[in-house]
Scaffold this motif. Sequence first.
Motif, PDB file in Angstrom:
ATOM      1  N   GLU A   1      90.040  35.836  45.921  1.00  0.00           N
ATOM      2  CA  GLU A   1      90.086  34.693  45.020  1.00  0.00           C
ATOM      3  C   GLU A   1      89.461  33.461  45.661  1.00  0.00           C
ATOM      4  N   LYS A   2      88.995  32.556  44.785  1.00  0.00           N
ATOM      5  CA  LYS A   2      88.460  31.278  45.259  1.00  0.00           C
ATOM      6  C   LYS A   2      89.560  30.216  45.224  1.00  0.00           C
ATOM      7  N   PRO A   3      89.714  29.431  46.274  1.00  0.00           N
ATOM      8  CA  PRO A   3      90.623  28.290  46.183  1.00  0.00           C
ATOM      9  C   PRO A   3      89.971  27.192  45.342  1.00  0.00           C
ATOM     10  N   CYS A   4      90.781  26.404  44.632  1.00  0.00           N
ATOM     11  CA  CYS A   4      90.230  25.173  44.064  1.00  0.00           C
ATOM     12  C   CYS A   4      90.296  24.103  45.145  1.00  0.00           C
ATOM     13  N   ASN A   5      89.780  22.928  44.853  1.00  0.00           N
ATOM     14  CA  ASN A   5      89.614  21.937  45.920  1.00  0.00           C
ATOM     15  C   ASN A   5      90.889  21.217  46.326  1.00  0.00           C
ATOM     16  N   VAL A   6      92.043  21.598  45.750  1.00  0.00           N
ATOM     17  CA  VAL A   6      93.310  21.025  46.232  1.00  0.00           C
ATOM     18  C   VAL A   6      94.346  22.120  46.528  1.00  0.00           C
ATOM     19  N   ASP A   7      93.886  23.352  46.743  1.00  0.00           N
ATOM     20  CA  ASP A   7      94.816  24.424  47.083  1.00  0.00           C
ATOM     21  C   ASP A   7      95.117  24.433  48.579  1.00  0.00           C
ATOM     22  N   GLY A   8      96.062  25.300  48.972  1.00  0.00           N
ATOM     23  CA  GLY A   8      96.294  25.566  50.386  1.00  0.00           C
ATOM     24  C   GLY A   8      95.422  26.738  50.810  1.00  0.00           C
ATOM     25  N   ILE A   9      94.888  26.670  52.024  1.00  0.00           N
ATOM     26  CA  ILE A   9      94.046  27.773  52.505  1.00  0.00           C
ATOM     27  C   ILE A   9      94.534  28.225  53.874  1.00  0.00           C
ATOM     28  N   PHE A  10      94.486  29.531  54.087  1.00  0.00           N
ATOM     29  CA  PHE A  10      94.757  30.101  55.397  1.00  0.00           C
ATOM     30  C   PHE A  10      93.391  30.389  56.010  1.00  0.00           C
ATOM     31  N   ALA A  11      93.036  29.612  56.999  1.00  0.00           N
ATOM     32  CA  ALA A  11      91.671  29.675  57.513  1.00  0.00           C
ATOM     33  C   ALA A  11      91.659  29.380  59.010  1.00  0.00           C
ATOM     34  N   THR A  12      90.673  29.940  59.682  1.00  0.00           N
ATOM     35  CA  THR A  12      90.404  29.553  61.063  1.00  0.00           C
ATOM     36  C   THR A  12      89.075  28.797  61.082  1.00  0.00           C
ATOM     37  N   TYR A  13      88.868  28.017  62.120  1.00  0.00           N
ATOM     38  CA  TYR A  13      87.640  27.230  62.165  1.00  0.00           C
ATOM     39  C   TYR A  13      87.300  26.857  63.594  1.00  0.00           C
ATOM     40  N   LYS A  14      86.051  26.489  63.771  1.00  0.00           N
ATOM     41  CA  LYS A  14      85.604  25.860  65.012  1.00  0.00           C
ATOM     42  C   LYS A  14      84.782  24.651  64.611  1.00  0.00           C
ATOM     43  N   GLY A  15      85.126  23.499  65.137  1.00  0.00           N
ATOM     44  CA  GLY A  15      84.405  22.264  64.820  1.00  0.00           C
ATOM     45  C   GLY A  15      83.544  21.834  65.987  1.00  0.00           C
ATOM     46  N   THR A  16      82.279  21.507  65.702  1.00  0.00           N
ATOM     47  CA  THR A  16      81.362  21.092  66.773  1.00  0.00           C
ATOM     48  C   THR A  16      80.583  19.852  66.354  1.00  0.00           C
ATOM     49  N   LEU A  17      80.094  19.140  67.354  1.00  0.00           N
ATOM     50  CA  LEU A  17      79.134  18.062  67.107  1.00  0.00           C
ATOM     51  C   LEU A  17      77.737  18.695  67.028  1.00  0.00           C
ATOM     52  N   LEU A  18      76.730  17.887  66.727  1.00  0.00           N
ATOM     53  CA  LEU A  18      75.381  18.444  66.557  1.00  0.00           C
ATOM     54  C   LEU A  18      74.730  18.846  67.883  1.00  0.00           C
ATOM     55  N   ASP A  19      75.407  18.577  69.008  1.00  0.00           N
ATOM     56  CA  ASP A  19      74.902  19.119  70.283  1.00  0.00           C
ATOM     57  C   ASP A  19      75.684  20.379  70.680  1.00  0.00           C
ATOM     58  N   ASN A  20      76.427  20.924  69.711  1.00  0.00           N
ATOM     59  CA  ASN A  20      77.227  22.145  69.886  1.00  0.00           C
ATOM     60  C   ASN A  20      78.480  21.947  70.739  1.00  0.00           C
ATOM     61  N   THR A  21      78.810  20.705  71.099  1.00  0.00           N
ATOM     62  CA  THR A  21      80.084  20.442  71.777  1.00  0.00           C
ATOM     63  C   THR A  21      81.235  20.771  70.829  1.00  0.00           C
ATOM     64  N   VAL A  22      82.182  21.563  71.295  1.00  0.00           N
ATOM     65  CA  VAL A  22      83.350  21.906  70.466  1.00  0.00           C
ATOM     66  C   VAL A  22      84.370  20.773  70.546  1.00  0.00           C
ATOM     67  N   PHE A  23      84.783  20.248  69.374  1.00  0.00           N
ATOM     68  CA  PHE A  23      85.810  19.198  69.404  1.00  0.00           C
ATOM     69  C   PHE A  23      87.174  19.713  68.972  1.00  0.00           C
ATOM     70  N   ASP A  24      87.212  20.856  68.302  1.00  0.00           N
ATOM     71  CA  ASP A  24      88.506  21.378  67.856  1.00  0.00           C
ATOM     72  C   ASP A  24      88.296  22.799  67.354  1.00  0.00           C
TER      73      ASP A  24
END
Length: 317
Positions: free
Chosen positions: A121-144
Amino acid sequence: MNKFRYYFILIITTLSLFSCSKDDNAIEEVPLRDYGEQYAKDNDSIEKYLNNYYIEEITNAPGQPEDQDIKMTKIPVGGTQPSIMSLLNSPTFPKLLVRNVDLDDITYKLYYLVLREGVGEKPCNVDGIFATYKGTLLDNTVFDQSFDPQGLWNLDGTGTRGVFVEGWRQVFPQFRTGTYTESGLGDGTLTYNDFGAGVMFLPSGLAYYGSASGAIPSYTPIVFSFKLYELRRNDFDNDGILSYLEDIDGDGYVTNDDTDGDGKPDFNDPDDDGDGFLTRREITVNGKLTAFDLIPDCSGNTTDPDRNKKYLDPSCH
Ligand SMILES: [Ca+2]
Ligand SMILES: [Ca+2]
Ligand SMILES: [Ca+2]
Ligand SMILES: [Ca+2]
Protein backbone atom coordinates in the motif's frame (compact mmCIF):
# COMPACT_ATOMS: atom_id res chain seq x y z
CA MET A 1 1.62 28.75 5.16
CA ASN A 2 2.54 25.18 5.84
CA LYS A 3 1.44 24.22 9.32
CA PHE A 4 4.43 22.00 9.88
CA ARG A 5 6.96 24.63 9.13
CA TYR A 6 8.63 26.01 12.20
CA TYR A 7 10.68 29.04 12.80
CA PHE A 8 13.44 29.92 15.11
CA ILE A 9 14.79 32.85 16.94
CA LEU A 10 18.52 33.17 17.01
CA ILE A 11 19.66 34.45 20.35
CA ILE A 12 22.73 36.52 20.04
CA THR A 13 24.60 37.25 23.19
CA THR A 14 26.94 40.12 22.84
CA LEU A 15 29.72 40.06 25.33
CA SER A 16 31.48 43.32 25.84
CA LEU A 17 34.74 43.86 27.61
CA PHE A 18 33.45 47.29 28.46
CA SER A 19 30.49 46.20 30.44
CA CYS A 20 28.68 49.45 30.97
CA SER A 21 26.64 49.22 27.76
CA LYS A 22 22.92 48.51 28.07
CA ASP A 23 23.15 46.38 24.89
CA ASP A 24 25.21 43.59 26.42
CA ASN A 25 22.49 41.06 25.83
CA ALA A 26 20.34 41.59 22.78
CA ILE A 27 17.73 39.21 21.43
CA GLU A 28 17.47 39.58 17.69
CA GLU A 29 15.06 37.91 15.33
CA VAL A 30 17.01 37.01 12.20
CA PRO A 31 14.82 37.11 9.10
CA LEU A 32 14.87 33.97 7.02
CA ARG A 33 16.54 34.15 3.64
CA ASP A 34 14.44 34.68 0.52
CA TYR A 35 13.00 31.29 -0.43
CA GLY A 36 13.38 31.78 -4.18
CA GLU A 37 17.03 32.82 -4.01
CA GLN A 38 17.91 29.99 -1.67
CA TYR A 39 16.07 27.47 -3.81
CA ALA A 40 17.99 28.53 -6.93
CA LYS A 41 21.28 27.88 -5.10
CA ASP A 42 20.13 24.57 -3.66
CA ASN A 43 18.82 23.36 -7.01
CA ASP A 44 22.16 24.18 -8.65
CA SER A 45 23.97 22.14 -5.98
CA ILE A 46 21.58 19.21 -6.33
CA GLU A 47 21.75 19.14 -10.13
CA LYS A 48 25.54 19.32 -9.95
CA TYR A 49 25.48 16.27 -7.69
CA LEU A 50 23.13 14.40 -10.01
CA ASN A 51 25.37 15.19 -12.98
CA ASN A 52 28.64 14.30 -11.24
CA TYR A 53 27.72 11.18 -9.29
CA TYR A 54 26.77 7.70 -10.46
CA ILE A 55 25.26 4.65 -8.84
CA GLU A 56 28.17 2.39 -8.03
CA GLU A 57 26.07 -0.33 -6.48
CA ILE A 58 22.55 -1.31 -5.47
CA THR A 59 22.62 -4.32 -3.17
CA ASN A 60 20.37 -7.15 -4.29
CA ALA A 61 19.95 -9.35 -1.22
CA PRO A 62 16.30 -10.39 -0.80
CA GLY A 63 15.32 -10.84 2.84
CA GLN A 64 18.53 -9.29 4.14
CA PRO A 65 18.73 -5.94 5.94
CA GLU A 66 21.14 -4.58 3.30
CA ASP A 67 18.75 -5.32 0.42
CA GLN A 68 18.44 -2.18 -1.77
CA ASP A 69 21.30 -0.34 -0.07
CA ILE A 70 22.68 2.13 -2.58
CA LYS A 71 26.18 3.49 -3.02
CA MET A 72 26.53 6.71 -5.00
CA THR A 73 30.05 7.76 -5.97
CA LYS A 74 31.61 10.72 -7.76
CA ILE A 75 32.45 10.00 -11.39
CA PRO A 76 36.27 10.00 -11.61
CA VAL A 77 38.03 12.31 -14.08
CA GLY A 78 37.71 10.73 -17.51
CA GLY A 79 35.16 8.22 -16.17
CA THR A 80 32.37 7.01 -18.45
CA GLN A 81 29.89 5.92 -15.78
CA PRO A 82 26.35 7.15 -16.51
CA SER A 83 25.42 9.98 -14.16
CA ILE A 84 22.38 9.76 -11.91
CA MET A 85 20.87 12.57 -14.01
CA SER A 86 21.10 10.33 -17.09
CA LEU A 87 18.44 8.14 -15.41
CA LEU A 88 15.85 10.94 -15.58
CA ASN A 89 12.50 9.40 -16.63
CA SER A 90 14.23 6.13 -17.48
CA PRO A 91 11.76 3.44 -18.63
CA THR A 92 13.50 0.94 -16.34
CA PHE A 93 14.63 0.96 -12.71
CA PRO A 94 16.47 2.68 -11.19
CA LYS A 95 14.77 5.80 -12.51
CA LEU A 96 15.11 9.44 -11.55
CA LEU A 97 11.81 11.32 -11.33
CA VAL A 98 10.85 14.91 -10.56
CA ARG A 99 7.87 16.06 -8.55
CA ASN A 100 6.79 19.71 -8.57
CA VAL A 101 6.01 21.03 -5.10
CA ASP A 102 4.31 24.41 -4.63
CA LEU A 103 5.34 25.95 -1.33
CA ASP A 104 6.26 29.43 -0.12
CA ASP A 105 5.19 30.95 -3.46
CA ILE A 106 7.71 28.99 -5.49
CA THR A 107 7.63 25.68 -7.31
CA TYR A 108 10.30 23.28 -6.13
CA LYS A 109 11.60 20.56 -8.40
CA LEU A 110 11.98 17.59 -6.10
CA TYR A 111 14.25 14.94 -7.62
CA TYR A 112 13.92 11.39 -6.34
CA LEU A 113 15.29 8.04 -7.42
CA VAL A 114 13.04 5.02 -7.54
CA LEU A 115 15.08 1.87 -7.01
CA ARG A 116 11.92 -0.16 -6.52
CA GLU A 117 8.29 0.93 -6.15
CA GLY A 118 7.17 -1.75 -3.68
CA VAL A 119 4.17 -4.07 -3.94
CA GLY A 120 1.95 -3.10 -0.98
CA GLU A 121 0.00 0.00 0.00
CA LYS A 122 0.93 3.64 -0.48
CA PRO A 123 1.00 5.92 2.57
CA CYS A 124 -0.73 9.28 2.23
CA ASN A 125 1.28 12.32 3.21
CA VAL A 126 0.14 12.31 6.86
CA ASP A 127 0.26 8.58 7.64
CA GLY A 128 2.70 6.74 9.89
CA ILE A 129 5.48 4.87 8.11
CA PHE A 130 7.82 2.11 9.22
CA ALA A 131 10.98 2.98 7.37
CA THR A 132 14.74 2.96 7.60
CA TYR A 133 16.89 5.71 6.15
CA LYS A 134 20.33 7.16 5.75
CA GLY A 135 20.70 10.93 5.54
CA THR A 136 23.72 12.53 3.86
CA LEU A 137 24.96 15.93 2.78
CA LEU A 138 25.91 16.49 -0.87
CA ASP A 139 29.52 15.50 -0.08
CA ASN A 140 28.18 12.09 1.06
CA THR A 141 28.83 12.85 4.76
CA VAL A 142 26.32 10.84 6.80
CA PHE A 143 24.44 13.02 9.29
CA ASP A 144 21.91 10.48 10.56
CA GLN A 145 20.64 6.97 9.92
CA SER A 146 18.18 4.45 11.29
CA PHE A 147 18.34 0.70 10.73
CA ASP A 148 15.20 -0.40 12.61
CA PRO A 149 12.50 -1.63 10.19
CA GLN A 150 9.97 -1.32 13.00
CA GLY A 151 10.82 2.32 13.61
CA LEU A 152 7.59 4.34 13.18
CA TRP A 153 7.74 7.87 11.77
CA ASN A 154 4.64 10.03 11.73
CA LEU A 155 4.45 12.09 8.56
CA ASP A 156 1.75 14.24 10.22
CA GLY A 157 4.40 15.62 12.57
CA THR A 158 2.79 14.26 15.73
CA GLY A 159 4.41 12.32 18.57
CA THR A 160 8.02 11.95 19.54
CA ARG A 161 8.84 10.61 16.08
CA GLY A 162 6.97 13.26 14.16
CA VAL A 163 8.51 14.14 10.81
CA PHE A 164 9.35 17.80 10.20
CA VAL A 165 10.94 17.35 6.77
CA GLU A 166 8.40 18.32 4.11
CA GLY A 167 10.31 16.29 1.50
CA TRP A 168 9.35 13.08 3.30
CA ARG A 169 5.66 13.97 3.06
CA GLN A 170 6.09 14.66 -0.64
CA VAL A 171 8.08 11.56 -1.61
CA PHE A 172 6.81 8.65 0.50
CA PRO A 173 3.28 8.73 -1.04
CA GLN A 174 4.98 7.78 -4.34
CA PHE A 175 6.18 4.45 -2.88
CA ARG A 176 4.57 1.29 -1.60
CA THR A 177 5.23 -0.97 1.34
CA GLY A 178 6.43 -4.56 0.91
CA THR A 179 5.73 -7.93 2.48
CA TYR A 180 7.12 -9.53 5.61
CA THR A 181 7.17 -12.96 7.19
CA GLU A 182 8.41 -14.46 10.43
CA SER A 183 12.01 -15.46 9.93
CA GLY A 184 11.37 -18.89 11.45
CA LEU A 185 13.84 -18.24 14.26
CA GLY A 186 10.94 -17.97 16.71
CA ASP A 187 12.31 -14.75 18.17
CA GLY A 188 9.94 -12.37 16.42
CA THR A 189 12.50 -11.43 13.78
CA LEU A 190 10.82 -10.46 10.54
CA THR A 191 12.10 -10.87 7.01
CA TYR A 192 11.15 -8.10 4.58
CA ASN A 193 10.79 -8.37 0.82
CA ASP A 194 9.67 -6.31 -2.16
CA PHE A 195 9.42 -3.04 -0.18
CA GLY A 196 9.67 0.35 -1.83
CA ALA A 197 13.17 1.83 -1.89
CA GLY A 198 14.50 5.12 -3.15
CA VAL A 199 16.56 8.25 -2.66
CA MET A 200 15.28 11.83 -2.30
CA PHE A 201 17.34 14.93 -3.03
CA LEU A 202 15.91 17.79 -0.99
CA PRO A 203 16.49 21.51 -1.35
CA SER A 204 16.70 23.09 2.10
CA GLY A 205 13.23 24.62 1.65
CA LEU A 206 11.81 21.08 1.76
CA ALA A 207 14.05 20.12 4.68
CA TYR A 208 15.34 22.21 7.60
CA TYR A 209 15.83 25.52 5.75
CA GLY A 210 17.18 28.16 8.16
CA SER A 211 17.46 25.84 11.13
CA ALA A 212 20.64 23.91 11.72
CA SER A 213 19.78 20.37 12.82
CA GLY A 214 22.43 18.13 14.35
CA ALA A 215 25.25 17.91 11.81
CA ILE A 216 23.23 19.71 9.12
CA PRO A 217 24.15 23.37 8.73
CA SER A 218 21.32 25.82 8.04
CA TYR A 219 20.34 26.37 4.37
CA THR A 220 21.75 23.00 3.26
CA PRO A 221 20.30 20.57 0.70
CA ILE A 222 20.20 16.99 1.99
CA VAL A 223 19.80 13.48 0.62
CA PHE A 224 17.89 10.57 2.15
CA SER A 225 18.09 7.00 0.90
CA PHE A 226 15.21 5.04 2.38
CA LYS A 227 13.23 1.81 2.51
CA LEU A 228 9.48 1.77 3.17
CA TYR A 229 8.47 -1.45 4.95
CA GLU A 230 5.00 -0.91 6.40
CA LEU A 231 2.55 1.85 7.26
CA ARG A 232 0.01 2.82 9.87
CA ARG A 233 -3.08 4.81 8.97
CA ASN A 234 -3.59 7.91 11.13
CA ASP A 235 -6.78 9.83 11.92
CA PHE A 236 -5.25 13.25 12.45
CA ASP A 237 -8.46 15.10 13.42
CA ASN A 238 -9.98 12.08 15.24
CA ASP A 239 -13.26 12.48 13.37
CA GLY A 240 -13.69 8.74 12.75
CA ILE A 241 -12.48 8.91 9.13
CA LEU A 242 -8.88 7.79 8.61
CA SER A 243 -6.80 10.56 7.06
CA TYR A 244 -6.06 8.68 3.83
CA LEU A 245 -9.82 8.31 3.26
CA GLU A 246 -10.12 12.12 3.33
CA ASP A 247 -8.14 12.31 0.06
CA ILE A 248 -11.14 13.36 -2.03
CA ASP A 249 -9.31 13.81 -5.34
CA GLY A 250 -7.36 10.58 -4.83
CA ASP A 251 -3.90 12.01 -5.57
CA GLY A 252 -2.31 10.53 -2.43
CA TYR A 253 -2.03 13.89 -0.66
CA VAL A 254 -4.71 15.03 1.81
CA THR A 255 -3.54 18.62 2.21
CA ASN A 256 -5.34 19.74 -0.98
CA ASP A 257 -8.84 18.43 -0.19
CA ASP A 258 -11.18 20.91 1.51
CA THR A 259 -14.85 20.00 1.07
CA ASP A 260 -16.34 23.11 2.73
CA GLY A 261 -13.63 25.47 1.49
CA ASP A 262 -12.93 26.93 4.93
CA GLY A 263 -9.16 26.68 4.51
CA LYS A 264 -8.88 23.61 6.75
CA PRO A 265 -8.36 20.45 4.67
CA ASP A 266 -10.74 17.58 5.50
CA PHE A 267 -8.04 15.55 7.31
CA ASN A 268 -7.70 18.45 9.75
CA ASP A 269 -11.34 19.57 9.91
CA PRO A 270 -13.68 17.92 12.43
CA ASP A 271 -16.70 19.24 10.48
CA ASP A 272 -15.85 18.40 6.88
CA ASP A 273 -18.97 19.81 5.21
CA GLY A 274 -19.25 22.85 7.46
CA ASP A 275 -22.89 22.20 8.39
CA GLY A 276 -22.27 22.76 12.09
CA PHE A 277 -22.46 19.05 12.93
CA LEU A 278 -19.23 17.24 13.70
CA THR A 279 -18.31 14.49 11.24
CA ARG A 280 -17.89 12.06 14.13
CA ARG A 281 -21.47 12.77 15.23
CA GLU A 282 -22.83 12.46 11.68
CA ILE A 283 -21.42 8.95 11.28
CA THR A 284 -22.33 7.66 14.75
CA VAL A 285 -25.41 5.47 15.02
CA ASN A 286 -26.52 4.07 18.40
CA GLY A 287 -23.20 5.09 19.89
CA LYS A 288 -21.13 3.29 17.25
CA LEU A 289 -19.13 4.71 14.38
CA THR A 290 -20.38 3.53 10.99
CA ALA A 291 -17.77 1.65 8.96
CA PHE A 292 -16.47 3.94 6.23
CA ASP A 293 -17.78 1.82 3.36
CA LEU A 294 -21.27 1.76 4.89
CA ILE A 295 -21.76 5.48 5.52
CA PRO A 296 -25.04 6.37 3.73
CA ASP A 297 -25.92 9.36 1.62
CA CYS A 298 -28.84 11.58 2.64
CA SER A 299 -31.40 9.15 1.25
CA GLY A 300 -29.98 6.25 3.23
CA ASN A 301 -28.31 4.59 0.24
CA THR A 302 -25.21 2.64 1.26
CA THR A 303 -24.36 0.88 -2.01
CA ASP A 304 -24.04 3.46 -4.80
CA PRO A 305 -20.26 3.92 -5.15
CA ASP A 306 -20.81 7.49 -6.44
CA ARG A 307 -23.07 8.57 -3.56
CA ASN A 308 -22.23 11.71 -1.61
CA LYS A 309 -21.82 10.43 1.93
CA LYS A 310 -23.84 12.44 4.43
CA TYR A 311 -20.87 13.82 6.37
CA LEU A 312 -19.76 15.51 3.11
CA ASP A 313 -23.26 16.82 2.30
CA PRO A 314 -23.99 20.13 4.05
CA SER A 315 -27.73 19.78 3.35
CA CYS A 316 -27.86 16.62 5.43
CA HIS A 317 -26.87 15.67 8.96
CA1 LIG B 1 -9.98 12.15 9.98
CA1 LIG C 1 -5.77 14.98 -2.38
CA1 LIG D 1 -12.59 22.29 5.56
CA1 LIG E 1 -20.59 18.10 9.29
